[in-house]
Design an enzyme around this catalytic site. Structure first.
Site, PDB file in Angstrom:
ATOM      1  N   ASP A   1     -10.049  -7.676   6.918  1.00 29.05           N
ATOM      2  CA  ASP A   1      -9.117  -6.653   6.409  1.00 29.05           C
ATOM      3  C   ASP A   1      -9.786  -5.862   5.279  1.00 29.05           C
ATOM      4  OD1 ASP A   1      -6.187  -5.522   6.149  1.00 29.05           O
ATOM      5  OD2 ASP A   1      -6.845  -6.072   4.138  1.00 29.05           O
TER       6      ASP A   1
ATOM      7  N   SER B   1      12.397   1.140   6.561  1.00 29.00           N
ATOM      8  CA  SER B   1      12.016  -0.163   6.038  1.00 29.00           C
ATOM      9  C   SER B   1      13.094  -1.177   6.391  1.00 29.00           C
ATOM     10  CB  SER B   1      11.859  -0.096   4.513  1.00 29.00           C
ATOM     11  OG  SER B   1      11.757  -1.407   3.986  1.00 29.00           O
ATOM     12  N   ARG B   2      12.654  -2.365   6.782  1.00 22.83           N
ATOM     13  CA  ARG B   2      13.601  -3.426   7.114  1.00 22.83           C
ATOM     14  C   ARG B   2      14.178  -4.050   5.861  1.00 22.83           C
ATOM     15  NH1 ARG B   2       9.375  -7.004   9.893  1.00 22.83           N
ATOM     16  NH2 ARG B   2       8.609  -6.574   7.803  1.00 22.83           N
TER      17      ARG B   2
ATOM     18  N   ILE C   1       0.830  -1.215   0.000  1.00 22.47           N
ATOM     19  CA  ILE C   1       0.000   0.000   0.000  1.00 22.47           C
ATOM     20  C   ILE C   1       0.863   1.263   0.000  1.00 22.47           C
ATOM     21  CG2 ILE C   1      -0.339   0.251   2.513  1.00 22.47           C
ATOM     22  CD1 ILE C   1      -2.940   0.764  -0.301  1.00 22.47           C
TER      23      ILE C   1
ATOM     24  N   LYS D   1      -5.348   2.021   7.842  1.00 20.27           N
ATOM     25  CA  LYS D   1      -6.422   1.246   8.442  1.00 20.27           C
ATOM     26  C   LYS D   1      -5.987  -0.207   8.598  1.00 20.27           C
ATOM     27  CE  LYS D   1      -7.986  -1.614   6.090  1.00 20.27           C
ATOM     28  NZ  LYS D   1      -7.965  -2.676   5.014  1.00 20.27           N
TER      29      LYS D   1
HETATM   30  P1  NAP Z   1       2.395  -5.638   3.213  1.00 22.15           P
HETATM   31  O1  NAP Z   1       2.864  -5.166   1.880  1.00 22.15           O
HETATM   32  O2  NAP Z   1       2.350  -7.092   3.457  1.00 22.15           O
HETATM   33  O3  NAP Z   1       3.238  -5.012   4.400  1.00 22.15           O
HETATM   34  C1  NAP Z   1       3.573  -3.660   4.443  1.00 22.15           C
HETATM   35  C2  NAP Z   1       4.954  -3.499   5.020  1.00 22.15           C
HETATM   36  O4  NAP Z   1       4.873  -3.593   6.428  1.00 22.15           O
HETATM   37  C3  NAP Z   1       5.966  -4.561   4.626  1.00 22.15           C
HETATM   38  O5  NAP Z   1       6.502  -4.307   3.358  1.00 22.15           O
HETATM   39  C4  NAP Z   1       6.980  -4.421   5.724  1.00 22.15           C
HETATM   40  O6  NAP Z   1       7.727  -3.259   5.488  1.00 22.15           O
HETATM   41  C5  NAP Z   1       6.117  -4.109   6.929  1.00 22.15           C
HETATM   42  N1  NAP Z   1       5.829  -5.302   7.708  1.00 22.15           N
HETATM   43  C6  NAP Z   1       5.332  -6.480   7.291  1.00 22.15           C
HETATM   44  N2  NAP Z   1       5.193  -7.323   8.321  1.00 22.15           N
HETATM   45  C7  NAP Z   1       5.602  -6.663   9.405  1.00 22.15           C
HETATM   46  C8  NAP Z   1       5.684  -6.987  10.772  1.00 22.15           C
HETATM   47  N3  NAP Z   1       5.308  -8.196  11.219  1.00 22.15           N
HETATM   48  N4  NAP Z   1       6.164  -6.071  11.623  1.00 22.15           N
HETATM   49  C9  NAP Z   1       6.541  -4.864  11.190  1.00 22.15           C
HETATM   50  N5  NAP Z   1       6.475  -4.485   9.893  1.00 22.15           N
HETATM   51  C10 NAP Z   1       6.015  -5.386   9.025  1.00 22.15           C
HETATM   52  O7  NAP Z   1       0.936  -5.056   3.529  1.00 22.15           O
HETATM   53  P2  NAP Z   1       0.063  -3.944   2.792  1.00 22.15           P
HETATM   54  O8  NAP Z   1      -0.828  -4.607   1.815  1.00 22.15           O
HETATM   55  O9  NAP Z   1       0.900  -2.824   2.350  1.00 22.15           O
HETATM   56  O10 NAP Z   1      -0.885  -3.522   4.017  1.00 22.15           O
HETATM   57  C11 NAP Z   1      -0.385  -2.775   5.102  1.00 22.15           C
HETATM   58  C12 NAP Z   1      -1.554  -2.097   5.782  1.00 22.15           C
HETATM   59  O11 NAP Z   1      -2.227  -1.287   4.820  1.00 22.15           O
HETATM   60  C13 NAP Z   1      -2.592  -3.076   6.331  1.00 22.15           C
HETATM   61  O12 NAP Z   1      -3.091  -2.646   7.562  1.00 22.15           O
HETATM   62  C14 NAP Z   1      -3.697  -3.054   5.280  1.00 22.15           C
HETATM   63  O13 NAP Z   1      -4.973  -3.286   5.843  1.00 22.15           O
HETATM   64  C15 NAP Z   1      -3.593  -1.619   4.784  1.00 22.15           C
HETATM   65  N6  NAP Z   1      -4.101  -1.447   3.424  1.00 22.15           N
HETATM   66  C16 NAP Z   1      -3.695  -2.293   2.412  1.00 22.15           C
HETATM   67  C17 NAP Z   1      -4.229  -2.142   1.144  1.00 22.15           C
HETATM   68  C18 NAP Z   1      -3.815  -3.018  -0.013  1.00 22.15           C
HETATM   69  O14 NAP Z   1      -4.444  -2.947  -1.095  1.00 22.15           O
HETATM   70  N7  NAP Z   1      -2.768  -3.832   0.107  1.00 22.15           N
HETATM   71  C19 NAP Z   1      -5.169  -1.150   0.899  1.00 22.15           C
HETATM   72  C20 NAP Z   1      -5.498  -0.272   1.924  1.00 22.15           C
HETATM   73  C21 NAP Z   1      -4.969  -0.448   3.164  1.00 22.15           C
HETATM   74  P3  NAP Z   1       9.314  -3.198   5.472  1.00 22.15           P
HETATM   75  O15 NAP Z   1       9.765  -4.431   4.771  1.00 22.15           O
HETATM   76  O16 NAP Z   1       9.509  -1.946   4.695  1.00 22.15           O
HETATM   77  O17 NAP Z   1       9.751  -3.100   6.881  1.00 22.15           O
END
Ligand code: NAP
Length: 308
Positions: free
Chosen positions: A168, A36-37, A14, A90
């Site tokens: 989610d 970012s890690r 996101i 969110k």
């Molecule tokens: P993601 O790509 O799986 O994770 C986002 C980033 O969070 C990862 O790249 C990592 O960043 C970090 N991360 C992952 N696991 C972690 C952990 N256990 N502890 C700490 N950091 C961690 O997820 P995403 O789809 O972007 O979603 C993230 C949030 O945005 C969620 O709450 C989701 O509900 C919300 N969201 C997502 C979307 C969508 O379409 N995907 C839409 C709206 C809102 P680093 O590697 O950079 O550390």
């Protein structure tokens, strides 16, 4: 007025899809650092984690948290304690009580806390809200179904405790519902289907009602293949408004409504800048509370294992 200096945490799906372009398009706010890690962003200072970013960027004004919900509280607490304004993706927490604790901390520190609900900024939501305000409702039906393998590939966190499973995406529908209905929504009952090898539901059916007794039914499902369904149908005696495409399209009695184009994240960032400028917070926990109530009140059923 100087621009707000922003740091972003969690450079994942996101953050790349929506936050980076929206920040770049928003006046009054500049991305200066990323924590970012695993990744780095161009044209900003990069750090391995939030603590390093806060240490290396003493002039940072605000932080946006884009990690999964399980990481939200610790990071937000750290940022608020360091005197930063905080934008929460969110959902605003993995639990209601931790989100409430953040509200108290932000108030104590005199900092802005923004619990963002991107679907509330979908293009057709204001049209639906105005239509609902002008008509006595009979029923609301939510259909929110998508292919988890397409939208959340390899996202193991979504299946862990605090990851919300099908809630989610489902909480996006609840954020629109609670925005347009304008009165409290009560959860009556729920059924949650959870894969036998996972911790979070793959499907859920919710029965709710408004304070005035209007029935609301919601069906969330991660097992839909092909195109997603993100629809909310609102019935009144003489006709129906259907919000589709996650709130970005609307028909009233079958007639497509002329609404603006989709611009959810630019809307969120304009709101965040305004909140900081006016020293306010915006935290509505109603969607999160309904999800928590579904877990509290719902019947849980084991279903087939889910293998990604
Ligand atoms: P993601 O790509 O799986 O994770 C986002 C980033 O969070 C990862 O790249 C990592 O960043 C970090 N991360 C992952 N696991 C972690 C952990 N256990 N502890 C700490 N950091 C961690 O997820 P995403 O789809 O972007 O979603 C993230 C949030 O945005 C969620 O709450 C989701 O509900 C919300 N969201 C997502 C979307 C969508 O379409 N995907 C839409 C709206 C809102 P680093 O590697 O950079 O550390």
């Amino acid at each position: 007025m100087t621009n707000i200096r922003l740091g972003l945490v969690g450079l994942g799906k996101i953050a790349r899809d929506q936050h980076l372009p929206a920040i770049a398009a928003t006046e009054g706010i500049d991305l200066v650092a990323v924590a970012s890690r695993n990744a780095t962003a161009e044209d900003v200072n990069n750090y391995p984690d939030l603590a390093a970013m806060l240490g290396g960027e003493p002039d940072l004004d605000a932080v946006v948290l884009c990690q999964p919900p399980q990481a939200r509280y610790d990071a937000a607490r750290t940022a608020l304690a360091a005197g930063k304004h905080v934008f929460l993706e969110k959902p605003p927490g993995a639990t209601v009580s931790e989100a409430q604790a953040l509200v108290a901390l932000a108030s104590q520190r005199g900092k802005t806390l923004f619990a963002s609900w991107h679907s509330r900024y979908a293009a057709a939501v204001p049209t639906a809200k105005a239509w609902v305000a002008a008509h006595a409702l009979e029923r609301v039906t939510i259909d929110w179904k998508e292919d988890v393998r397409h939208w959340h590939p390899g996202q193991d966190w979504i299946w862990e405790p605090g990851g919300f499973g099908v809630f989610d995406p489902g909480i996006n529908a609840l954020s629109i519902l609670t925005e347009i209905i304008g009165v409290p929504v009560r959860l009556i009952d729920a059924e949650l289907e959870t894969p036998s090898n996972r911790q979070a539901p793959i499907a859920a059916r919710l029965s709710m009602e408004t304070a005035g007794g209007v029935p609301i039914a919601a069906e969330f499902d991660f097992r839909q293949t092909g195109p997603q369904t993100w629809d909310i149908a609102i019935d009144r005696a003489a006709g129906t408004l259907v919000l589709s495409n996650g709130g970005n399209e609307a028909t009233i009695d079958g007639v497509a409504q002329d609404i603006g184009r989709e611009a959810e994240y630019p809307g969120l960032y304009r709101r965040f800048v305004d909140l900081i400028r006016t020293c306010e917070s915006d935290v509505d926990l109603a969607p999160l509370q309904i999800v928590a109530d579904a877990f509290l009140r719902g019947r849980s059923m084991a279903t087939d294992p889910f293998l990604d």
